[in-house]
Design an enzyme around this catalytic site. Structure first.
Site, PDB file in Angstrom:
ATOM      1  CG  PHE A 122      -1.684   0.943   1.463  1.00 33.19           C
ATOM      2  CD1 PHE A 122      -3.036   1.131   0.929  1.00 33.19           C
ATOM      3  CD2 PHE A 122      -1.789   2.014   2.448  1.00 33.19           C
ATOM      4  CE1 PHE A 122      -4.142   1.888   0.718  1.00 33.19           C
ATOM      5  CE2 PHE A 122      -2.784   2.904   2.751  1.00 33.19           C
ATOM      6  CZ  PHE A 122      -4.057   2.831   1.944  1.00 33.19           C
ATOM      7  CG  PHE A 155       8.341   5.530   6.402  1.00 30.36           C
ATOM      8  CD1 PHE A 155       9.531   5.358   6.393  1.00 30.36           C
ATOM      9  CD2 PHE A 155       7.535   6.794   6.960  1.00 30.36           C
ATOM     10  CE1 PHE A 155      10.134   6.733   7.168  1.00 30.36           C
ATOM     11  CE2 PHE A 155       8.107   7.714   7.252  1.00 30.36           C
ATOM     12  CZ  PHE A 155       9.431   7.620   7.562  1.00 30.36           C
ATOM     13  NE  ARG A 269      15.391 -11.050  39.839  1.00 29.87           N
ATOM     14  CZ  ARG A 269      16.645 -11.260  40.078  1.00 29.87           C
ATOM     15  NH1 ARG A 269      17.522 -12.210  39.983  1.00 29.87           N
ATOM     16  NH2 ARG A 269      17.320  -9.999  40.297  1.00 29.87           N
ATOM     17  CD  GLN A 337       9.713  -0.208  35.921  1.00 30.57           C
ATOM     18  OE1 GLN A 337      10.115   0.187  34.998  1.00 30.57           O
ATOM     19  NE2 GLN A 337      10.661   0.152  37.284  1.00 30.57           N
ATOM     20  N   GLY A 341      16.193  -4.925  35.469  1.00 27.72           N
ATOM     21  CA  GLY A 341      17.556  -4.797  34.578  1.00 27.72           C
ATOM     22  C   GLY A 341      17.447  -6.083  33.522  1.00 27.72           C
ATOM     23  CD  GLU A 364      -2.498  -0.193   8.958  1.00 30.51           C
ATOM     24  OE1 GLU A 364      -3.834  -0.194   8.998  1.00 30.51           O
ATOM     25  OE2 GLU A 364      -1.965  -1.050   8.244  1.00 30.51           O
TER      26      GLU A 364
HETATM   27  N1  COS Z   1     -14.290   6.225   5.027  1.00 37.87           N
HETATM   28  C1  COS Z   1     -14.867   6.695   3.869  1.00 37.87           C
HETATM   29  N2  COS Z   1     -14.734   8.104   3.404  1.00 37.87           N
HETATM   30  C2  COS Z   1     -13.956   8.984   4.064  1.00 37.87           C
HETATM   31  C3  COS Z   1     -13.450   8.429   5.494  1.00 37.87           C
HETATM   32  C4  COS Z   1     -13.514   7.047   5.643  1.00 37.87           C
HETATM   33  N3  COS Z   1     -13.067   6.641   6.760  1.00 37.87           N
HETATM   34  N4  COS Z   1     -12.735   9.344   6.021  1.00 37.87           N
HETATM   35  C5  COS Z   1     -12.730  10.654   5.171  1.00 37.87           C
HETATM   36  N5  COS Z   1     -13.615  10.305   4.396  1.00 37.87           N
HETATM   37  C6  COS Z   1     -14.011  11.134   3.154  1.00 37.87           C
HETATM   38  C7  COS Z   1     -14.735  12.460   3.934  1.00 37.87           C
HETATM   39  O1  COS Z   1     -16.207  12.131   3.922  1.00 37.87           O
HETATM   40  C8  COS Z   1     -14.508  13.467   2.763  1.00 37.87           C
HETATM   41  O2  COS Z   1     -15.454  13.355   1.707  1.00 37.87           O
HETATM   42  P1  COS Z   1     -15.826  14.420   1.031  1.00 37.87           P
HETATM   43  O3  COS Z   1     -15.027  15.046   0.203  1.00 37.87           O
HETATM   44  O4  COS Z   1     -17.102  13.926  -0.121  1.00 37.87           O
HETATM   45  O5  COS Z   1     -16.495  15.420   1.747  1.00 37.87           O
HETATM   46  C9  COS Z   1     -13.133  13.078   2.296  1.00 37.87           C
HETATM   47  O6  COS Z   1     -12.835  11.743   2.699  1.00 37.87           O
HETATM   48  C10 COS Z   1     -12.012  13.985   2.981  1.00 37.87           C
HETATM   49  O7  COS Z   1     -12.213  13.626   4.463  1.00 37.87           O
HETATM   50  P2  COS Z   1     -11.497  14.755   5.529  1.00 37.87           P
HETATM   51  O8  COS Z   1     -12.070  16.072   5.268  1.00 37.87           O
HETATM   52  O9  COS Z   1     -12.017  14.037   6.739  1.00 37.87           O
HETATM   53  O10 COS Z   1      -9.967  14.379   5.253  1.00 37.87           O
HETATM   54  P3  COS Z   1      -8.791  15.197   5.921  1.00 37.87           P
HETATM   55  O11 COS Z   1      -7.808  15.645   5.045  1.00 37.87           O
HETATM   56  O12 COS Z   1      -9.231  16.108   6.990  1.00 37.87           O
HETATM   57  O13 COS Z   1      -8.143  14.103   6.412  1.00 37.87           O
HETATM   58  C11 COS Z   1      -7.445  12.218   8.147  1.00 37.87           C
HETATM   59  C12 COS Z   1      -8.558  13.247   7.483  1.00 37.87           C
HETATM   60  C13 COS Z   1      -6.589  13.321   8.791  1.00 37.87           C
HETATM   61  C14 COS Z   1      -8.222  11.643   9.234  1.00 37.87           C
HETATM   62  C15 COS Z   1      -6.681  11.625   7.254  1.00 37.87           C
HETATM   63  O14 COS Z   1      -5.980  12.110   6.316  1.00 37.87           O
HETATM   64  C16 COS Z   1      -5.860  10.399   7.816  1.00 37.87           C
HETATM   65  O15 COS Z   1      -6.353   9.629   8.141  1.00 37.87           O
HETATM   66  N6  COS Z   1      -4.564  10.690   8.134  1.00 37.87           N
HETATM   67  C17 COS Z   1      -3.633   9.631   8.343  1.00 37.87           C
HETATM   68  C18 COS Z   1      -3.165   8.804   7.212  1.00 37.87           C
HETATM   69  C19 COS Z   1      -2.592   7.564   7.720  1.00 37.87           C
HETATM   70  O16 COS Z   1      -3.300   6.563   8.491  1.00 37.87           O
HETATM   71  N7  COS Z   1      -1.460   7.326   7.226  1.00 37.87           N
HETATM   72  C20 COS Z   1      -0.615   5.946   7.393  1.00 37.87           C
HETATM   73  C21 COS Z   1       0.026   5.577   6.289  1.00 37.87           C
HETATM   74  S1  COS Z   1      -0.705   4.044   5.664  1.00 37.87           S
HETATM   75  S2  COS Z   1       0.222   2.832   6.661  1.00 37.87           S
END
Ligand code: COS
Length: 384
Positions: A122, A155, A269, A337, A341, A364
């Site tokens: 991913f 990553f 222990r 803990q 040690g 995630e």
């Molecule tokens: N399922 C379906 N749709 C979703 C959703 C979900 N869980 N979360 C958000 N959406 C949709 C929203 O409904 C919104 O739709 P519209 O554009 O139609 O209104 C759109 O996606 C944007 O959502 P939102 O405004 O909440 O997005 P943000 O940019 O504010 O970001 C976070 C939200 C911060 C929660 C998101 O960027 C996130 O999860 N970041 C972390 C990423 C992550 O986990 N990275 C790890 C790497 S992968 S190992």
């Protein structure tokens, strides 16, 4: 339920025994060599672990979420790197296709992923887009019957083994934010794809991550997941909702192992002429860890069961991830803990697990991102 109760119990039993007899004895070797032996990977393929969540029609076991979290809790009883090898096929590497892929995309990729022949990875995170996942700048430019992808992903778990990447790339403008992001299935052998050097991580030795660089990588039009532009961010969020529950189950499984290690140590222990388990301050740590573990287990199983009944609930998935990953961090800290040690030296596995579980609060979605997801949903529900 995909499996009847007897079959599920048998499968759980097989996994439990495999973990105890085959994987636990290998943990130290894998950590030292930063490498999982190929025969172990082959065995995990044969057990069906790569296809846990992939529908049966595509050769997987088609487990329900409740069944998956039960298996993953068992897998949590050993080093998390073993789960990591097949984890992307079960979760973030395959779910984009399962949830939003076209019939052709499912047919092409899922059977190979279910058998473990093909590893799915991913590719969302970038050097400048981590928590702000909607800000990806990797671009996919439409050109005739293809898209041309350029950018760097960071990553990326299992990248060195991957046969296909789910790549989140921008087909729209930056101003469109997350609505300009699309998801693509990019075969790893295409011209223009290269890997960065392996990341030197704090823990999880044996699981490999690195940068993936896309330099004018031309993919056919039908590599676009679902065939629709602009849906990639939502696909990623849905995949992560599910992945967060999976990581929560893993955290619960590891907490159980750490508690058992702590109990074994504390009941053997001796200090001040007694087993340290007879001291109330040690008992306090054991009891708090057990309570933490039990709370996490209840949360995960309840949320998985609700997922099966009514579909995903982002708030509860985030709450599970927040609680369970912080919980296993606390349990690991107490385990060190209790070992005193000895908990700081690598002769005892709690030192390794302490480093391994630190990742769970980061990937995630960090704990702080889970808090944002939870609060956003709370406020929305209150205002609706
Ligand atoms: N399922 C379906 N749709 C979703 C959703 C979900 N869980 N979360 C958000 N959406 C949709 C929203 O409904 C919104 O739709 P519209 O554009 O139609 O209104 C759109 O996606 C944007 O959502 P939102 O405004 O909440 O997005 P943000 O940019 O504010 O970001 C976070 C939200 C911060 C929660 C998101 O960027 C996130 O999860 N970041 C972390 C990423 C992550 O986990 N990275 C790890 C790497 S992968 S190992």
């Amino acid at each position: 339920m995909a499996l009847d109760q007897d079959t599920l119990n048998q499968f759980l039993d097989v996994v439990k025994r495999y973990v105890a007899e085959r994987l636990v004895p290998l943990e130290e070797q894998v950590a030292e060599q930063d490498f999982i032996p190929e025969d172990v990977i082959e065995e995990m393929k044969e057990m069906g672990l790569f296809g846990l969540s992939i529908p049966q029609e595509f050769g997987g076991l088609g487990l329900s979420m409740s069944e998956e979290v039960a298996i993953i809790q068992e897998m949590g009883y050993t080093s998390p790197v073993f789960r990591s090898v097949f984890g992307t096929n079960v979760g973030i590497g395959s779910q984009g296709i399962i949830m939003d892929g076209t019939a052709e995309q499912k047919e092409k990729y899922l059977p190979l992923m279910a058998s473990g022949e093909l590893i799915g990875s991913f590719a969302l995170t970038e050097p400048e887009a981590g928590s702000d996942a909607g800000a990806v700048i990797t671009s996919a430019v439409h050109d005739g019957d293809s898209y041309v992808i350029n950018g760097t992903k960071r990553f990326i778990t299992n990248a060195p083994r991957a046969g296909v990447f789910t790549v989140m790339a921008r087909t729209g403008t930056r101003e469109e934010g997350s609505r300009g992001v699309s998801a693509f299935l990019v075969d790893a052998d295409l011209v223009g794809i290269s890997l960065g050097k392996p990341d030197k991580k704090m823990g999880q030795k044996g699981a490999h991550t690195c940068d993936v660089i896309f330099d004018n990588v031309r993919v056919p039009k039908d590599a676009l997941i679902g065939g629709v532009e602009g849906k990639g961010f939502k696909t990623a969020m849905k995949v992560l909702d599910r992945g967060r529950l999976h990581i929560s189950a893993l955290s619960v499984g590891i907490a159980k192992r750490l508690i058992d290690e702590s109990l074994s140590y504390a009941t053997q222990r001796k200090q001040f002429g007694q087993h340290i388990s007879s001291f109330q301050l040690i008992q306090g740590m054991l009891a708090t860890s057990q309570t933490d573990y039990y709370a996490g287990k209840c949360m995960v199983e309840q949320t998985a069961s609700a997922y099966d009944a009514a579909g995903s609930n982002s708030m509860n998935a985030a709450a599970c991830k927040l609680f369970c990953t912080e919980m296993v961090g606390r349990v690991a800290d107490s385990a060190v803990q209790i070992h005193g040690g000895s908990g700081y030296v690598s002769e005892y596995c709690v030192e390794r697990f302490y480093r391994d579980v630190r990742l769970f609060r980061l990937y995630e979605g960090t704990s702080q991102i889970q808090q944002l997801v939870i609060a956003k949903q709370m406020i929305k529900a209150h205002q609706d």
